[in-house]
Design a protein around this motif. Sequence first.
Motif, PDB file in Angstrom:
ATOM      1  N   THR A 115      38.208  47.954  56.142  1.00  0.00           N
ATOM      2  CA  THR A 115      37.343  47.438  55.379  1.00  0.00           C
ATOM      3  C   THR A 115      37.122  47.577  53.767  1.00  0.00           C
ATOM      4  OG1 THR A 115      36.710  49.416  56.210  1.00  0.00           O
ATOM      5  CG2 THR A 115      35.920  47.720  57.404  1.00  0.00           C
ATOM      6  N   GLU A 116      37.538  48.702  53.876  1.00  0.00           N
ATOM      7  CA  GLU A 116      38.192  49.017  52.205  1.00  0.00           C
ATOM      8  C   GLU A 116      38.219  48.236  51.304  1.00  0.00           C
ATOM      9  OE1 GLU A 116      37.328  53.746  50.583  1.00  0.00           O
ATOM     10  OE2 GLU A 116      39.664  53.159  50.163  1.00  0.00           O
ATOM     11  N   LEU A 117      39.782  47.986  51.867  1.00  0.00           N
ATOM     12  CA  LEU A 117      40.448  47.219  51.336  1.00  0.00           C
ATOM     13  C   LEU A 117      40.020  45.900  51.495  1.00  0.00           C
ATOM     14  CD1 LEU A 117      43.535  46.120  50.667  1.00  0.00           C
ATOM     15  CD2 LEU A 117      44.408  45.310  52.888  1.00  0.00           C
ATOM     16  N   VAL A 118      39.409  45.275  51.872  1.00  0.00           N
ATOM     17  CA  VAL A 118      38.552  44.046  52.425  1.00  0.00           C
ATOM     18  C   VAL A 118      37.376  43.705  51.378  1.00  0.00           C
ATOM     19  CG1 VAL A 118      37.314  41.792  53.368  1.00  0.00           C
ATOM     20  CG2 VAL A 118      39.050  42.917  54.336  1.00  0.00           C
ATOM     21  N   SER A 119      36.277  44.967  51.238  1.00  0.00           N
ATOM     22  CA  SER A 119      35.820  45.246  50.673  1.00  0.00           C
ATOM     23  C   SER A 119      35.668  45.487  48.919  1.00  0.00           C
ATOM     24  CB  SER A 119      34.835  46.163  51.390  1.00  0.00           C
ATOM     25  OG  SER A 119      34.664  47.730  51.596  1.00  0.00           O
ATOM     26  N   ASP A 120      36.519  45.590  48.828  1.00  0.00           N
ATOM     27  CA  ASP A 120      36.530  46.935  47.094  1.00  0.00           C
ATOM     28  C   ASP A 120      35.946  47.971  47.237  1.00  0.00           C
ATOM     29  OD1 ASP A 120      39.122  45.963  46.559  1.00  0.00           O
ATOM     30  OD2 ASP A 120      37.992  44.342  45.872  1.00  0.00           O
ATOM     31  N   VAL A 121      34.676  48.354  48.235  1.00  0.00           N
ATOM     32  CA  VAL A 121      34.031  49.484  47.605  1.00  0.00           C
ATOM     33  C   VAL A 121      34.550  50.393  48.791  1.00  0.00           C
ATOM     34  CG1 VAL A 121      31.042  50.194  48.532  1.00  0.00           C
ATOM     35  CG2 VAL A 121      32.038  48.190  48.012  1.00  0.00           C
ATOM     36  N   PRO A 122      34.864  51.746  47.712  1.00  0.00           N
ATOM     37  CA  PRO A 122      34.701  53.134  48.683  1.00  0.00           C
ATOM     38  C   PRO A 122      33.692  53.468  49.810  1.00  0.00           C
ATOM     39  CG  PRO A 122      34.574  53.522  46.509  1.00  0.00           C
ATOM     40  CD  PRO A 122      34.284  52.026  46.630  1.00  0.00           C
TER      41      PRO A 122
ATOM     42  N   ARG B 246      43.821  53.868  46.492  1.00  0.00           N
ATOM     43  CA  ARG B 246      41.904  53.538  46.890  1.00  0.00           C
ATOM     44  C   ARG B 246      41.609  53.427  45.504  1.00  0.00           C
ATOM     45  NH1 ARG B 246      39.461  57.954  50.608  1.00  0.00           N
ATOM     46  NH2 ARG B 246      38.218  56.257  50.787  1.00  0.00           N
ATOM     47  N   VAL B 247      42.240  54.841  44.155  1.00  0.00           N
ATOM     48  CA  VAL B 247      41.204  55.040  43.343  1.00  0.00           C
ATOM     49  C   VAL B 247      41.640  53.745  42.828  1.00  0.00           C
ATOM     50  CG1 VAL B 247      40.671  56.226  41.398  1.00  0.00           C
ATOM     51  CG2 VAL B 247      40.545  56.705  43.368  1.00  0.00           C
ATOM     52  N   LEU B 248      43.001  52.808  42.096  1.00  0.00           N
ATOM     53  CA  LEU B 248      43.314  52.836  40.913  1.00  0.00           C
ATOM     54  C   LEU B 248      43.283  50.806  41.327  1.00  0.00           C
ATOM     55  CD1 LEU B 248      46.423  54.262  39.596  1.00  0.00           C
ATOM     56  CD2 LEU B 248      43.139  54.265  39.286  1.00  0.00           C
ATOM     57  N   ARG B 249      42.131  50.763  42.022  1.00  0.00           N
ATOM     58  CA  ARG B 249      41.209  49.181  43.132  1.00  0.00           C
ATOM     59  C   ARG B 249      41.338  47.785  41.814  1.00  0.00           C
ATOM     60  NH1 ARG B 249      43.188  48.539  47.384  1.00  0.00           N
ATOM     61  NH2 ARG B 249      41.015  47.066  47.375  1.00  0.00           N
ATOM     62  N   GLU B 250      41.577  46.725  42.225  1.00  0.00           N
ATOM     63  CA  GLU B 250      41.451  45.787  41.651  1.00  0.00           C
ATOM     64  C   GLU B 250      40.029  46.112  40.965  1.00  0.00           C
ATOM     65  OE1 GLU B 250      41.147  40.931  41.694  1.00  0.00           O
ATOM     66  OE2 GLU B 250      41.995  42.434  43.417  1.00  0.00           O
ATOM     67  N   GLU B 251      39.187  45.832  40.102  1.00  0.00           N
ATOM     68  CA  GLU B 251      37.897  45.808  39.049  1.00  0.00           C
ATOM     69  C   GLU B 251      37.908  47.144  38.232  1.00  0.00           C
ATOM     70  OE1 GLU B 251      36.927  42.788  37.658  1.00  0.00           O
ATOM     71  OE2 GLU B 251      38.664  41.198  39.432  1.00  0.00           O
ATOM     72  N   VAL B 252      38.745  47.930  39.339  1.00  0.00           N
ATOM     73  CA  VAL B 252      38.452  49.499  38.390  1.00  0.00           C
ATOM     74  C   VAL B 252      39.481  49.710  37.520  1.00  0.00           C
ATOM     75  CG1 VAL B 252      39.023  51.481  39.689  1.00  0.00           C
ATOM     76  CG2 VAL B 252      37.523  50.182  40.819  1.00  0.00           C
ATOM     77  N   ALA B 253      40.949  49.441  37.742  1.00  0.00           N
ATOM     78  CA  ALA B 253      41.913  49.525  37.369  1.00  0.00           C
ATOM     79  C   ALA B 253      42.557  48.852  36.230  1.00  0.00           C
ATOM     80  CB  ALA B 253      42.933  50.469  37.782  1.00  0.00           C
ATOM     81  N   TYR B 254      42.352  47.140  37.019  1.00  0.00           N
ATOM     82  CA  TYR B 254      42.810  46.441  36.196  1.00  0.00           C
ATOM     83  C   TYR B 254      41.904  44.742  37.252  1.00  0.00           C
ATOM     84  CZ  TYR B 254      44.849  45.267  41.405  1.00  0.00           C
ATOM     85  OH  TYR B 254      45.291  45.609  42.876  1.00  0.00           O
ATOM     86  N   THR B 255      42.384  43.785  36.695  1.00  0.00           N
ATOM     87  CA  THR B 255      42.146  42.199  37.227  1.00  0.00           C
ATOM     88  C   THR B 255      42.903  41.501  37.067  1.00  0.00           C
ATOM     89  OG1 THR B 255      39.748  41.105  37.445  1.00  0.00           O
ATOM     90  CG2 THR B 255      40.798  41.907  34.551  1.00  0.00           C
ATOM     91  N   PHE B 256      42.032  40.208  37.259  1.00  0.00           N
ATOM     92  CA  PHE B 256      43.089  38.433  37.054  1.00  0.00           C
ATOM     93  C   PHE B 256      42.529  37.889  36.800  1.00  0.00           C
ATOM     94  CE2 PHE B 256      45.115  41.441  40.252  1.00  0.00           C
ATOM     95  CZ  PHE B 256      46.668  40.964  40.137  1.00  0.00           C
ATOM     96  N   PRO B 257      42.951  37.297  35.466  1.00  0.00           N
ATOM     97  CA  PRO B 257      41.842  35.936  34.954  1.00  0.00           C
ATOM     98  C   PRO B 257      41.326  35.099  35.967  1.00  0.00           C
ATOM     99  CG  PRO B 257      44.347  35.722  34.528  1.00  0.00           C
ATOM    100  CD  PRO B 257      44.718  37.076  35.107  1.00  0.00           C
ATOM    101  N   LYS B 258      40.197  34.522  35.535  1.00  0.00           N
ATOM    102  CA  LYS B 258      39.759  33.727  36.411  1.00  0.00           C
ATOM    103  C   LYS B 258      40.321  32.290  36.790  1.00  0.00           C
ATOM    104  CE  LYS B 258      35.089  31.582  36.257  1.00  0.00           C
ATOM    105  NZ  LYS B 258      33.494  30.589  35.949  1.00  0.00           N
TER     106      LYS B 258
END
Length: 198
Positions: A51-58, A97-109
């Motif tokens: 669930t955390e993987l899919v939601s990106d919510v800790p 769990r901490v260095l997640r997408e939109e926390v530590a990195y993102t991708f172009p639109k």
Amino acid sequence: MNISVIVGHPYKHSFNAAIAAAAAEALTERGHHVLFHDLYREQFNPVLSDTELVSDVPEDTLTALHQQEIREADGIVIIHPNWWGQPPAIMKGWIDRVLREEVAYTFPKGDNGGGVPIGLLKAKAALVFNTSNTPGERERDIFGDPLEHIWKDCVFGFCGVHVFERKMFRIIADSTPELRRKWLEEVKETVAEYFPAS
């Protein structure tokens, strides 16, 4: 500056713990705010759930705190032993769990995650201190020094932190108190070099 110090070693009297204390001391002496986390003492849960993987919510407040602090960190110091050429599982779980997408990195639109990431961490530098019982020549020639690649390229380079240094202290099993004192001074000097007084 806000400097995150993260240590992952199960034994509270380990040399890793001494390294973490020396790094925190050197930072505090230079007027920095230290965000100190001993993952084992905090009982950080390294397991990334579906669930955390899919939601990106800790799923817990401790992980949320770690994410908030790493976003705000002006510098990062990581300490852990070399186990099987990797960090201990708890440290790997911290990365997951901490260095997640939109926390530590993102991708172009429009990029579904297959392209080149954009690092989001604002840290000016990252230091990694490791301990090992593997001789340096064997680590380099037989194993290819995987920890260097993991932290420099796969983690910090991916997340936008390109000023990086890693030091390995070895052989821990045969080290004398005198040598350990020398190593701790080296830790303090390295920290002071990258994070001088404001």
